[in-house]
Design a protein around this motif. Structure first.
Motif, PDB file in Angstrom:
ATOM      1  N   THR A  58       0.738  -1.105  -0.017  1.00  0.00           N
ATOM      2  CA  THR A  58      -0.106  -0.079   0.110  1.00  0.00           C
ATOM      3  C   THR A  58       0.872   1.125   0.009  1.00  0.00           C
ATOM      4  O   THR A  58       0.457   2.373  -0.663  1.00  0.00           O
ATOM      5  N   LYS A  59       1.860   1.153   0.603  1.00  0.00           N
ATOM      6  CA  LYS A  59       2.919   2.308   0.613  1.00  0.00           C
ATOM      7  C   LYS A  59       3.885   2.252  -0.579  1.00  0.00           C
ATOM      8  O   LYS A  59       4.614   3.485  -0.397  1.00  0.00           O
ATOM      9  N   GLY A  60       3.680   1.428  -1.363  1.00  0.00           N
ATOM     10  CA  GLY A  60       4.694   1.308  -2.573  1.00  0.00           C
ATOM     11  C   GLY A  60       6.051   1.310  -2.241  1.00  0.00           C
ATOM     12  O   GLY A  60       6.948   1.485  -3.082  1.00  0.00           O
ATOM     13  N   ALA A  61       6.261   0.587  -1.166  1.00  0.00           N
ATOM     14  CA  ALA A  61       7.482  -0.043  -0.746  1.00  0.00           C
ATOM     15  C   ALA A  61       8.041  -1.366  -1.370  1.00  0.00           C
ATOM     16  O   ALA A  61       9.274  -1.621  -1.457  1.00  0.00           O
ATOM     17  N   VAL A  62       6.866  -1.880  -1.606  1.00  0.00           N
ATOM     18  CA  VAL A  62       7.227  -3.421  -2.403  1.00  0.00           C
ATOM     19  C   VAL A  62       6.340  -3.611  -3.504  1.00  0.00           C
ATOM     20  O   VAL A  62       5.311  -3.024  -3.519  1.00  0.00           O
ATOM     21  N   THR A  63       6.351  -4.460  -4.404  1.00  0.00           N
ATOM     22  CA  THR A  63       5.448  -4.988  -5.317  1.00  0.00           C
ATOM     23  C   THR A  63       5.358  -6.564  -5.162  1.00  0.00           C
ATOM     24  O   THR A  63       6.055  -7.151  -4.414  1.00  0.00           O
ATOM     25  N   ARG A  64       4.036  -6.956  -5.800  1.00  0.00           N
ATOM     26  CA  ARG A  64       4.038  -8.374  -5.523  1.00  0.00           C
ATOM     27  C   ARG A  64       3.311  -8.932  -7.059  1.00  0.00           C
ATOM     28  O   ARG A  64       2.808  -8.112  -7.827  1.00  0.00           O
ATOM     29  N   GLU A  65       3.860  -9.992  -7.210  1.00  0.00           N
ATOM     30  CA  GLU A  65       2.970 -10.748  -8.374  1.00  0.00           C
ATOM     31  C   GLU A  65       2.717 -12.334  -8.190  1.00  0.00           C
ATOM     32  O   GLU A  65       3.403 -12.949  -7.378  1.00  0.00           O
ATOM     33  N   ARG A  66       1.762 -12.634  -8.705  1.00  0.00           N
ATOM     34  CA  ARG A  66       1.307 -14.280  -8.513  1.00  0.00           C
ATOM     35  C   ARG A  66       2.278 -14.945  -8.930  1.00  0.00           C
ATOM     36  O   ARG A  66       3.104 -14.910 -10.010  1.00  0.00           O
ATOM     37  N   ALA A  67       2.501 -16.129  -8.081  1.00  0.00           N
ATOM     38  CA  ALA A  67       3.274 -17.219  -8.635  1.00  0.00           C
ATOM     39  C   ALA A  67       2.670 -18.565  -8.004  1.00  0.00           C
ATOM     40  O   ALA A  67       2.636 -18.617  -6.859  1.00  0.00           O
ATOM     41  N   GLY A  68       1.862 -19.083  -8.808  1.00  0.00           N
ATOM     42  CA  GLY A  68       1.084 -20.306  -8.472  1.00  0.00           C
ATOM     43  C   GLY A  68      -0.072 -19.457  -7.709  1.00  0.00           C
ATOM     44  O   GLY A  68      -0.769 -18.784  -8.371  1.00  0.00           O
ATOM     45  N   ARG A  69      -0.380 -20.336  -6.409  1.00  0.00           N
ATOM     46  CA  ARG A  69      -1.483 -19.761  -5.773  1.00  0.00           C
ATOM     47  C   ARG A  69      -1.063 -18.725  -4.811  1.00  0.00           C
ATOM     48  O   ARG A  69      -2.172 -18.531  -4.151  1.00  0.00           O
ATOM     49  N   SER A  70       0.134 -18.401  -4.655  1.00  0.00           N
ATOM     50  CA  SER A  70       0.532 -17.349  -3.788  1.00  0.00           C
ATOM     51  C   SER A  70       1.216 -16.068  -4.622  1.00  0.00           C
ATOM     52  O   SER A  70       0.928 -16.168  -5.671  1.00  0.00           O
ATOM     53  N   PHE A  71       1.972 -15.278  -3.798  1.00  0.00           N
ATOM     54  CA  PHE A  71       2.419 -14.093  -4.459  1.00  0.00           C
ATOM     55  C   PHE A  71       3.936 -14.290  -3.940  1.00  0.00           C
ATOM     56  O   PHE A  71       4.382 -14.748  -3.021  1.00  0.00           O
ATOM     57  N   VAL A  72       4.580 -13.603  -4.812  1.00  0.00           N
ATOM     58  CA  VAL A  72       6.218 -13.253  -4.466  1.00  0.00           C
ATOM     59  C   VAL A  72       6.150 -11.950  -4.319  1.00  0.00           C
ATOM     60  O   VAL A  72       5.615 -10.996  -5.133  1.00  0.00           O
ATOM     61  N   TRP A  73       7.012 -11.340  -3.588  1.00  0.00           N
ATOM     62  CA  TRP A  73       7.203  -9.769  -3.296  1.00  0.00           C
ATOM     63  C   TRP A  73       8.734  -9.340  -3.599  1.00  0.00           C
ATOM     64  O   TRP A  73       9.680 -10.150  -3.441  1.00  0.00           O
ATOM     65  N   THR A  74       8.801  -8.115  -4.121  1.00  0.00           N
ATOM     66  CA  THR A  74      10.249  -7.611  -4.421  1.00  0.00           C
ATOM     67  C   THR A  74      10.071  -6.120  -3.670  1.00  0.00           C
ATOM     68  O   THR A  74       9.177  -5.314  -3.827  1.00  0.00           O
ATOM     69  N   PRO A  75      11.210  -5.864  -2.918  1.00  0.00           N
ATOM     70  CA  PRO A  75      11.135  -4.504  -2.604  1.00  0.00           C
ATOM     71  C   PRO A  75      11.546  -3.469  -3.693  1.00  0.00           C
ATOM     72  O   PRO A  75      12.212  -3.707  -4.607  1.00  0.00           O
ATOM     73  N   VAL A  76      10.744  -2.246  -3.394  1.00  0.00           N
ATOM     74  CA  VAL A  76      10.951  -1.331  -4.389  1.00  0.00           C
ATOM     75  C   VAL A  76      11.815  -0.035  -3.566  1.00  0.00           C
ATOM     76  O   VAL A  76      12.729   0.623  -4.044  1.00  0.00           O
ATOM     77  N   SER A  77      11.536   0.003  -2.215  1.00  0.00           N
ATOM     78  CA  SER A  77      11.959   1.028  -1.575  1.00  0.00           C
ATOM     79  C   SER A  77      13.271   0.514  -0.341  1.00  0.00           C
ATOM     80  O   SER A  77      12.876  -0.567  -0.114  1.00  0.00           O
ATOM     81  N   ASP A  78      14.106   1.264  -0.252  1.00  0.00           N
ATOM     82  CA  ASP A  78      14.940   1.075   0.839  1.00  0.00           C
ATOM     83  C   ASP A  78      14.677   1.541   2.037  1.00  0.00           C
ATOM     84  O   ASP A  78      13.638   2.206   2.260  1.00  0.00           O
ATOM     85  N   GLN A  79      15.512   1.389   2.973  1.00  0.00           N
ATOM     86  CA  GLN A  79      15.086   1.982   4.503  1.00  0.00           C
ATOM     87  C   GLN A  79      14.858   3.352   4.525  1.00  0.00           C
ATOM     88  O   GLN A  79      14.106   4.000   5.110  1.00  0.00           O
ATOM     89  N   ALA A  80      15.875   3.993   3.727  1.00  0.00           N
ATOM     90  CA  ALA A  80      15.692   5.632   3.659  1.00  0.00           C
ATOM     91  C   ALA A  80      14.426   5.924   2.912  1.00  0.00           C
ATOM     92  O   ALA A  80      13.818   6.926   3.253  1.00  0.00           O
ATOM     93  N   GLY A  81      14.101   5.096   1.818  1.00  0.00           N
ATOM     94  CA  GLY A  81      12.963   5.503   1.073  1.00  0.00           C
ATOM     95  C   GLY A  81      11.531   5.421   1.936  1.00  0.00           C
ATOM     96  O   GLY A  81      10.761   6.025   1.872  1.00  0.00           O
ATOM     97  N   LEU A  82      11.646   4.353   2.816  1.00  0.00           N
ATOM     98  CA  LEU A  82      10.647   3.954   3.677  1.00  0.00           C
ATOM     99  C   LEU A  82      10.326   5.054   4.745  1.00  0.00           C
ATOM    100  O   LEU A  82       9.337   5.576   5.351  1.00  0.00           O
TER     101      LEU A  82
END
Length: 129
Positions: A58-82
């Motif tokens: 919701t904060k835009g700090a990660v993205t997710r995409e469907r992988a089978g029946r669940s999601f995989v997550w990827t960071p977009v923002s680092d600690q400073a960005g958060l």
């Protein structure tokens, strides 16, 4: 030391978000919530990890995409960005932004104030929204 039946002290939301973001950044690529939970040593319930990941999405700090029946997550923002996002959110909740910003800048340590002024004076300062 905690006795029987006592829980360890609760961590704040920001601390948990930082831990989850760190786990994602240390992964070799997109990671499942289960992998994040394992990386954190299993201290957090799976549902807590999902809740934190969803908040970060919701904060835009990660993205997710469907992988089978669940999601995989990827960071977009680092600690400073958060941290910057949290600061902007607090500022957005204030009615007198000028007063808040002026108070913030004048309360900084001299080196930090100098750095802020230097960054503001640079042309084309990269934004991390």
């Amino acid at each position: 030391m905690t006795g029987h039946g006592q829980r360890p002290p609760r961590r704040g939301q920001g601390q948990l978000e930082s831990l989850v973001l760190s786990a994602l950044r240390e992964a070799d690529g997109p990671a499942t919530a289960g992998r994040v939970q394992q990386h954190l040593g299993g201290d957090l319930a799976y549902t807590t990890v999902i809740t934190i990941l969803t908040r970060l999405l919701t904060k835009g700090a990660v993205t997710r995409e469907r992988a089978g029946r669940s999601f995989v997550w990827t960071p977009v923002s680092d600690q400073a960005g958060l941290a910057a996002h949290r600061m902007r959110k607090l500022l957005d909740g204030e009615s007198d932004r000028n007063a808040v910003l002026a108070s913030f800048v004048t309360s900084l340590e001299p080196d930090d104030e100098r750095l802020v002024r230097e960054l503001l004076g640079r042309p084309g300062v990269e934004r991390t929204d």
